[in-house]
Structure formats: structure tokens, C-alpha cells
Design a protein around this motif. Structure first.
Motif, PDB file in Angstrom:
ATOM      1  N   UNK A  53       0.959  -1.225  -0.010  1.00 29.50           N
ATOM      2  CA  UNK A  53       0.062  -0.073  -0.036  1.00 29.50           C
ATOM      3  C   UNK A  53       1.148   1.275   0.236  1.00 29.50           C
ATOM      4  N   UNK A  54       0.753   1.957  -1.167  1.00 34.35           N
ATOM      5  CA  UNK A  54       1.664   3.091  -1.195  1.00 34.35           C
ATOM      6  C   UNK A  54       1.007   4.438  -1.592  1.00 34.35           C
ATOM      7  N   UNK A  55       1.594   5.608  -1.516  1.00 32.56           N
ATOM      8  CA  UNK A  55       1.231   6.748  -2.099  1.00 32.56           C
ATOM      9  C   UNK A  55       2.520   7.454  -2.680  1.00 32.56           C
ATOM     10  N   UNK A  56       2.556   8.282  -3.664  1.00 28.17           N
ATOM     11  CA  UNK A  56       3.707   9.201  -4.174  1.00 28.17           C
ATOM     12  C   UNK A  56       3.501  10.364  -3.872  1.00 28.17           C
ATOM     13  N   UNK A  57       4.891  11.166  -3.431  1.00 26.74           N
ATOM     14  CA  UNK A  57       5.001  12.529  -3.233  1.00 26.74           C
ATOM     15  C   UNK A  57       5.977  12.973  -4.285  1.00 26.74           C
ATOM     16  N   UNK A  58       5.770  14.293  -4.856  1.00 29.70           N
ATOM     17  CA  UNK A  58       6.565  14.785  -5.910  1.00 29.70           C
ATOM     18  C   UNK A  58       6.845  16.078  -5.138  1.00 29.70           C
ATOM     19  N   UNK A  59       8.172  16.671  -5.239  1.00 27.27           N
ATOM     20  CA  UNK A  59       8.633  17.937  -4.821  1.00 27.27           C
ATOM     21  C   UNK A  59       9.327  18.525  -6.004  1.00 27.27           C
ATOM     22  N   UNK A  60       9.015  19.703  -6.538  1.00 32.19           N
ATOM     23  CA  UNK A  60       9.526  20.547  -7.546  1.00 32.19           C
ATOM     24  C   UNK A  60      10.451  21.484  -6.864  1.00 32.19           C
ATOM     25  N   UNK A  61      11.794  21.718  -7.238  1.00 33.04           N
ATOM     26  CA  UNK A  61      12.539  22.863  -6.690  1.00 33.04           C
ATOM     27  C   UNK A  61      12.931  23.623  -7.666  1.00 33.04           C
ATOM     28  N   UNK A  62      13.127  24.996  -7.802  1.00 37.31           N
ATOM     29  CA  UNK A  62      13.897  25.701  -8.785  1.00 37.31           C
ATOM     30  C   UNK A  62      15.329  25.623  -8.538  1.00 37.31           C
ATOM     31  N   UNK A  64      17.706  27.419  -9.833  1.00 34.71           N
ATOM     32  CA  UNK A  64      18.526  28.769  -9.696  1.00 34.71           C
ATOM     33  C   UNK A  64      18.448  29.185  -8.106  1.00 34.71           C
ATOM     34  N   UNK A  65      17.326  29.098  -7.750  1.00 32.45           N
ATOM     35  CA  UNK A  65      17.147  29.597  -5.990  1.00 32.45           C
ATOM     36  C   UNK A  65      16.959  28.569  -5.077  1.00 32.45           C
ATOM     37  N   UNK A  66      16.914  27.195  -5.440  1.00 33.72           N
ATOM     38  CA  UNK A  66      16.658  26.322  -4.676  1.00 33.72           C
ATOM     39  C   UNK A  66      15.233  26.250  -3.847  1.00 33.72           C
ATOM     40  N   UNK A  67      14.433  27.136  -4.289  1.00 36.58           N
ATOM     41  CA  UNK A  67      13.019  27.297  -3.626  1.00 36.58           C
ATOM     42  C   UNK A  67      12.132  26.108  -3.995  1.00 36.58           C
ATOM     43  N   UNK A  68      11.302  25.726  -3.120  1.00 39.77           N
ATOM     44  CA  UNK A  68      10.498  24.664  -3.361  1.00 39.77           C
ATOM     45  C   UNK A  68       9.174  25.579  -3.887  1.00 39.77           C
ATOM     46  N   UNK A  69       8.804  25.013  -5.323  1.00 39.56           N
ATOM     47  CA  UNK A  69       8.028  25.505  -6.353  1.00 39.56           C
ATOM     48  C   UNK A  69       6.622  24.995  -5.966  1.00 39.56           C
ATOM     49  N   UNK A  70       6.439  23.564  -6.113  1.00 33.22           N
ATOM     50  CA  UNK A  70       5.238  22.842  -5.952  1.00 33.22           C
ATOM     51  C   UNK A  70       5.438  21.514  -5.339  1.00 33.22           C
ATOM     52  N   UNK A  71       4.496  21.000  -4.645  1.00 33.91           N
ATOM     53  CA  UNK A  71       4.500  19.612  -4.133  1.00 33.91           C
ATOM     54  C   UNK A  71       3.354  18.989  -4.391  1.00 33.91           C
ATOM     55  N   UNK A 109      -5.770  21.764 -11.208  1.00 32.02           N
ATOM     56  CA  UNK A 109      -4.966  20.318 -11.007  1.00 32.02           C
ATOM     57  C   UNK A 109      -4.707  19.644 -12.430  1.00 32.02           C
ATOM     58  N   UNK A 110      -5.107  20.055 -13.572  1.00 31.56           N
ATOM     59  CA  UNK A 110      -5.019  19.861 -14.819  1.00 31.56           C
ATOM     60  C   UNK A 110      -4.192  20.887 -15.560  1.00 31.56           C
ATOM     61  N   UNK A 111      -3.607  22.033 -15.029  1.00 29.18           N
ATOM     62  CA  UNK A 111      -2.897  23.049 -15.368  1.00 29.18           C
ATOM     63  C   UNK A 111      -1.694  23.173 -15.746  1.00 29.18           C
ATOM     64  N   UNK A 112      -1.007  24.268 -16.220  1.00 26.20           N
ATOM     65  CA  UNK A 112       0.339  24.164 -16.606  1.00 26.20           C
ATOM     66  C   UNK A 112       1.405  23.952 -15.683  1.00 26.20           C
ATOM     67  N   UNK A 113       2.505  23.350 -15.548  1.00 26.74           N
ATOM     68  CA  UNK A 113       3.498  23.512 -14.891  1.00 26.74           C
ATOM     69  C   UNK A 113       4.163  24.855 -15.109  1.00 26.74           C
ATOM     70  N   UNK A 114       5.188  25.386 -14.070  1.00 30.61           N
ATOM     71  CA  UNK A 114       5.849  26.546 -14.196  1.00 30.61           C
ATOM     72  C   UNK A 114       6.825  26.351 -15.280  1.00 30.61           C
ATOM     73  N   UNK A 115       7.275  27.476 -15.760  1.00 30.25           N
ATOM     74  CA  UNK A 115       8.459  27.395 -16.799  1.00 30.25           C
ATOM     75  C   UNK A 115       9.783  27.749 -15.878  1.00 30.25           C
ATOM     76  N   UNK A 116      10.779  27.052 -16.444  1.00 33.00           N
ATOM     77  CA  UNK A 116      12.130  27.207 -15.862  1.00 33.00           C
ATOM     78  C   UNK A 116      12.824  25.664 -15.770  1.00 33.00           C
ATOM     79  N   UNK A 117      13.877  25.739 -15.062  1.00 33.06           N
ATOM     80  CA  UNK A 117      14.663  24.721 -14.927  1.00 33.06           C
ATOM     81  C   UNK A 117      14.784  24.265 -13.553  1.00 33.06           C
ATOM     82  N   UNK A 118      14.138  22.924 -13.429  1.00 38.35           N
ATOM     83  CA  UNK A 118      13.638  22.371 -12.039  1.00 38.35           C
ATOM     84  C   UNK A 118      14.380  20.928 -11.528  1.00 38.35           C
ATOM     85  N   UNK A 119      14.379  20.900 -10.317  1.00 35.82           N
ATOM     86  CA  UNK A 119      14.712  19.611  -9.909  1.00 35.82           C
ATOM     87  C   UNK A 119      13.637  18.812  -9.353  1.00 35.82           C
ATOM     88  N   UNK A 120      13.111  17.619  -9.946  1.00 38.43           N
ATOM     89  CA  UNK A 120      11.633  17.367  -9.569  1.00 38.43           C
ATOM     90  C   UNK A 120      12.175  15.988  -9.042  1.00 38.43           C
TER      91      UNK A 120
END
Length: 371
Positions: A53-62, A64-71, A109-120
């Protein structure tokens, strides 16, 4: 078929490792990531010899700034022994949370992802039956998420004449515009020498002007700069930036400056594609065997209709075209329309109309010259 072999190979690797691993493998679309549902195209391999029994988590970080953009966090679901391929429909509902006030994120929830270079980064969290939850697998990848469309140049028009020796440059921003938190533009203007292509000129020549960090989608050629020369050809390009990071380049357009008293309603198409116009004006080109034109298609359908009219005389005559539907794709289309099978007359002037699915019309006038 390729995805199947990738999944099979990963599953064999897990099984050979003694059924002791859980693996996450991201399945990236050919054109890259653009919307949130694509984040959940994953292959999950389970080598534990029992369902989890599992769940997935995703964290997107910018980057350039290492800021957390989206989870994003999925619901609990069952990962069977061996593994499965997952899509967003398999893990709904997904709860998203924005992490930075400086980088806007589409709330849909079906929208666009932010534009840039990210660690996912992904984490698969779960447990065996009756055991506490733990992180079963993790993986991180770096992605550049690009806009759907680059900046679109407007004026001076491509292969056209500017009315002033100090032109006013305008363009449209990249789309979707709302995804950029600090939109700026760089504009480069160069002279095109007789032996050069416009792209070579932009890359190799010393700029006449290079303006950076323009906050608006327009630029007035400065009064402090020398006037442009009506005997020369110029090329220009715009680079869109999100803050200081380049995100998209426009096309490269060329123009000349109108000489005082010069009649510019007639000019020759010299092997390049003339851009269609939204207005039916007085300008026209000269065409022979092929009518070469450029059209930017903004819709998801794959065809447009064209109509050809002889406008030489007061009474206009519709010219029959065997295949009035043209195949197009989203974005720029460079079209070579064969005039050979069409009943056109030497030294007559014609109006080409292109009509898209929204009944929007684009125009190009040309004089036909028999080869």
C-alpha cells in the motif's frame, strides 16, 4: 513498445536483485513536461514478493534559487508484486501545494507547470501489511520546462519596410504568460550582409543595438542612436527571460527602412517565406512557380482552407483550387504552394485568403510571373 521494454528490463533487474527493491522510473513525454498530469506518468517496480500500500509524493525545486515551487501527494493505492505503469487517473485525487510566492503556479489540477529549470524529486511511501510507513524508493531528475509558444514578433513585419529610420519594435510574450513571475526581454538588432542568412547575422555580427531587461513587449529605437540606413537589410530577434534565465527565443525577422518617397507596395519574394497578414492592404509580392508563405497556426486542428481570387480587374474572379484544404501543425508553418496546377495568368494580381477553424482570415497579395 519502447516503454514496455524499459519496464520489463527494470522489473528483471529488480527480480534479479533478490526481490528487495522498489524502483521509480519517470516516463517523460517526447515533447517534455508541460502540464501537471504528466508528472504521474511513472513505472513502479516492486521486488518485495508481496503487494504494497503506497502513495507518491513529488517535490519540484527551482534550480537557480533552490526554492520549493510545487508539491503533490497522491491517494493510497496498491502496488502489486512485479510492478505497474501509472498514470494520473490511477492515483487521483492528487493534492497540490504551491511553495513559493515568487514563482506563480497554475492552481488548476490539470493546469500548466511553471516554466524554468527544476529538480523534480519523487518519493514512494508505503508499507507491508501491518508495518509502519517508510520511504520505499526515491528518485530525482532535472528538467527544463519550456513555454508552449515563444515570443511572437509583430512589427516591423518580416521581409517588410519600416516607415521610420528609428522603428518601434513590438512583439507578443510567450504563452502561457501568467506562468512567468518576472518577465523581461532582450532585443538584438544587427545588419545583414549580402552573403549572410538572417540567423548567421544574428549569431555573428556586432549588434547595432542590444537592449536587455526590457519590461514591456515593445521597444522604441533610441534617438541617441544613429538612424538606420534605407540601403541596408536588418535582422532582429527577441529573447524572453524569466528573471535572468532565458526561457524562449523568437523567430528572426528581417526588414528594411523605407526611403523617403519610395513606393514599397511591391517587392520581390527572393526565396524566403512571406508572412501572411491579418489585414488586406496594398502590399504585394511577385511569385512564379511556387507561392512561399509563412503562417502561425494557434489551434489544435490540422487543416486550414485557402481561397484564391484574381483581383486584377474591377470584377473579381474566383480561381478554382483542386485541394483547397492545407495541412498545418501547431506553431509556425512554412508553406510552398505550387502554382503550376492552378489556372493563373501571367502578370495578373491575386489575393490569397487563408481561413482557419475560427473563421479568422489571413491575406497575401501577389503578382504571378510566368517562369
Amino acid at each position: 513498445m519502447t516503454k514496455f521494454y524499459c519496464l520489463l528490463t527494470a522489473m528483471l533487474f529488480v527480480l534479479c536483485a533478490g526481490y528487495s527493491q522498489v524502483v521509480i522510473q519517470l516516463q517523460v513525454p517526447p515533447l517534455g513536461l508541460t502540464i501537471k498530469p504528466q508528472l504521474w506518468n511513472l513505472a513502479l517496480m516492486n521486488g518485495t514478493r508481496e503487494p504494497l500500500n503506497v502513495r507518491l509524493e513529488v517535490i519540484i525545486r527551482d534550480i537557480a534559487s533552490d526554492q520549493q515551487v510545487l508539491t503533490g501527494t497522491t491517494r493510497l493505492f496498491t502496488l502489486p508484486e512485479g510492478g505497474i505503469q501509472v498514470q494520473v487517473k490511477d492515483v487521483l485525487p492528487v493534492v497540490y501545494s504551491s511553495g513559493s510566492s515568487l514563482i506563480p503556479v497554475d492552481p488548476n489540477p490539470d493546469g500548466f507547470l511553471p516554466v524554468g529549470i527544476f529538480n523534480i524529486c519523487y518519493s514512494l511511501i508505503g508499507s507491508k501489511k501491518g508495518a509502519p510507513e517508510e520511504v520505499l524508493a526515491e528518485t530525482c531528475e532535472t528538467f527544463e520546462i519550456e513555454p508552449l509558444s515563444p515570443p511572437m514578433l509583430v512589427m516591423p513585419a518580416n521581409d517588410d519596410f519600416a516607415e521610420s529610420t528609428r522603428p518601434f519594435f513590438t512583439w507578443l510574450p510567450p504563452a502561457p504568460f501568467q506562468l512567468f513571475y518576472n518577465m523581461r526581454f532582450d532585443l538584438k538588432l544587427v545588419e545583414v550582409f549580402p552573403t549572410q542568412s538572417p540567423s548567421d547575422a544574428i549569431q555573428q555580427n556586432i549588434p547595432i543595438t542590444l537592449q536587455g531587461a526590457i519590461p514591456l513587449s515593445s521597444f522604441q529605437y533610441p534617438l541617441t542612436m544613429p538612424e538606420l540606413d534605407s540601403s541596408k537589410t536588418y535582422a532582429w530577434q527577441v529573447v524572453a527571460k524569466n528573471g535572468i534565465l532565458p526561457v524562449a527565443n523568437s523567430e528572426i525577422w528581417t526588414f528594411r527602412v523605407k526611403q523617403y518617397g519610395q513606393d514599397t507596395t511591391r517587392f520581390l519574394s527572393k526565396g524566403y517565406h512571406t508572412r501572411l497578414r491579418r489585414e488586406d492592404d496594398a502590399s504585394y509580392i511577385i511569385a512564379s512557380e511556387k507561392l512561399m508563405f509563412s503562417y502561425d497556426h494557434e489551434y489544435s486542428d490540422s487543416s486550414v482552407n485557402i481561397r484564391l481570387t484574381d483581383i486584377t480587374n474591377a470584377i473579381r474572379r474566383t480561381v478554382t483550387i483542386d485541394e483547397p484544404a492545407l495541412k498545418v501543425r501547431y506553431g509556425q508553418n512554412l508553406i510552398n504552394f505550387d502554382l503550376g496546377p492552378v489556372n493563373v495568368i501571367d502578370k495578373h494580381i491575386y489575393l490569397l485568403e487563408l481561413i482557419n477553424i475560427k473563421q479568422e482570415k489571413w491575406y497575401l497579395k501577389f503578382e504571378y510571373r510566368k517562369p
